[in-house]
Design a protein around this motif. Structure first.
Motif, PDB file in Angstrom:
ATOM      1  N   TRP A  26     -45.990  44.181   9.497  1.00  0.00           N
ATOM      2  CA  TRP A  26     -45.613  45.587   9.566  1.00  0.00           C
ATOM      3  C   TRP A  26     -44.342  45.832   8.767  1.00  0.00           C
ATOM      4  O   TRP A  26     -43.377  45.088   8.878  1.00  0.00           O
ATOM      5  N   ARG A  28     -41.315  48.430   8.242  1.00  0.00           N
ATOM      6  CA  ARG A  28     -40.628  49.533   8.925  1.00  0.00           C
ATOM      7  C   ARG A  28     -40.100  50.554   7.919  1.00  0.00           C
ATOM      8  O   ARG A  28     -39.694  50.194   6.827  1.00  0.00           O
ATOM      9  N   SER A  29     -40.065  51.813   8.327  1.00  0.00           N
ATOM     10  CA  SER A  29     -39.498  52.861   7.474  1.00  0.00           C
ATOM     11  C   SER A  29     -37.987  52.977   7.649  1.00  0.00           C
ATOM     12  O   SER A  29     -37.355  53.803   7.014  1.00  0.00           O
ATOM     13  N   GLU A  36     -36.210  54.231  16.227  1.00  0.00           N
ATOM     14  CA  GLU A  36     -37.662  54.436  16.277  1.00  0.00           C
ATOM     15  C   GLU A  36     -38.093  54.966  14.921  1.00  0.00           C
ATOM     16  O   GLU A  36     -37.448  55.838  14.339  1.00  0.00           O
ATOM     17  N   CYS A  37     -39.189  54.416  14.401  1.00  0.00           N
ATOM     18  CA  CYS A  37     -39.639  54.823  13.074  1.00  0.00           C
ATOM     19  C   CYS A  37     -41.126  54.541  12.929  1.00  0.00           C
ATOM     20  O   CYS A  37     -41.786  54.092  13.865  1.00  0.00           O
ATOM     21  N   ILE A  38     -41.645  54.793  11.752  1.00  0.00           N
ATOM     22  CA  ILE A  38     -43.043  54.518  11.438  1.00  0.00           C
ATOM     23  C   ILE A  38     -43.122  53.157  10.758  1.00  0.00           C
ATOM     24  O   ILE A  38     -42.259  52.794   9.958  1.00  0.00           O
ATOM     25  N   GLU A  39     -44.192  52.420  11.073  1.00  0.00           N
ATOM     26  CA  GLU A  39     -44.465  51.143  10.432  1.00  0.00           C
ATOM     27  C   GLU A  39     -45.820  51.221   9.745  1.00  0.00           C
ATOM     28  O   GLU A  39     -46.719  51.913  10.217  1.00  0.00           O
ATOM     29  N   ARG A  51     -48.296  53.080  12.556  1.00  0.00           N
ATOM     30  CA  ARG A  51     -47.964  53.250  13.969  1.00  0.00           C
ATOM     31  C   ARG A  51     -46.493  53.623  14.094  1.00  0.00           C
ATOM     32  O   ARG A  51     -45.708  53.458  13.164  1.00  0.00           O
ATOM     33  N   GLN A  52     -46.147  54.147  15.244  1.00  0.00           N
ATOM     34  CA  GLN A  52     -44.750  54.429  15.572  1.00  0.00           C
ATOM     35  C   GLN A  52     -44.230  53.253  16.386  1.00  0.00           C
ATOM     36  O   GLN A  52     -44.950  52.711  17.229  1.00  0.00           O
ATOM     37  N   THR A  53     -42.967  52.895  16.166  1.00  0.00           N
ATOM     38  CA  THR A  53     -42.421  51.740  16.869  1.00  0.00           C
ATOM     39  C   THR A  53     -42.334  51.963  18.370  1.00  0.00           C
ATOM     40  O   THR A  53     -42.396  51.002  19.136  1.00  0.00           O
ATOM     41  N   ASP A  54     -42.244  53.214  18.813  1.00  0.00           N
ATOM     42  CA  ASP A  54     -42.166  53.468  20.253  1.00  0.00           C
ATOM     43  C   ASP A  54     -43.545  53.520  20.908  1.00  0.00           C
ATOM     44  O   ASP A  54     -43.649  53.581  22.123  1.00  0.00           O
ATOM     45  N   GLU A  55     -44.623  53.493  20.113  1.00  0.00           N
ATOM     46  CA  GLU A  55     -45.997  53.446  20.622  1.00  0.00           C
ATOM     47  C   GLU A  55     -46.807  52.472  19.763  1.00  0.00           C
ATOM     48  O   GLU A  55     -47.748  52.865  19.070  1.00  0.00           O
TER      49      GLU A  55
END
Length: 96
Positions: A26, A28-29, A36-39, A51-55
Motif C-alpha cells: 500500500w 500512502r498519500s 488518516e489518508c488514502i492508500e 482504501r482509507q487508513t481509518d477503514e
C-alpha cells in the motif's frame, strides 16, 4: 469502480480468489504515519485498490486504465470544483 462487493466477486460476474489486503504493498498519500489518508495498491492483473487508513477493510477496486484516467484528470485540474472554498492546511514545506 466496484465497491461494497465481496473481495472475491467481480463486476463481470466472475469470481476470483479473495484478496489478502495485508499482502499488498500500500502506498500512502501522506508521509505522516499518524495522519488518516488514502492508500493505493496494485493488485493482480490490471486491478488497482484504494482504501482509507481509518477503514482498511473497506476497499474500492478499479482498473489500471480507469485509475490512469482519474490521475490524468486530477493533473489537468478537472476535479478542482470539488474543493472550491475548502480550507486546507499548508504542507510543512510551505507548499499548499
Amino acid at each position: 469502480m466496484t465497491t461494497n462487493m465481496p473481495p472475491h466477486a467481480r463486476q463481470d460476474g466472475q469470481h476470483s480468489a479473495p484478496t489478502n489486503w495485508d499482502a499488498l504493498e500500500w502506498i500512502r498519500s501522506s508521509d505522516d504515519p499518524d495522519e488518516e489518508c488514502i492508500e493505493v495498491a496494485a493488485g493482480e492483473g490490471d486491478l488497482i485498490h484504494l482504501r482509507q487508513t481509518d477503514e482498511p477493510d473497506h476497499v474500492v477496486t478499479t482498473t489500471k486504465a480507469k485509475w490512469k484516467a482519474f490521475v490524468l484528470g486530477v493533473q489537468n485540474d478537472e476535479f478542482d470544483h470539488f474543493v472550491t472554498g475548502v480550507e486546507h492546511d499548508a504542507h510543512p514545506d510551505g507548499d499548499a
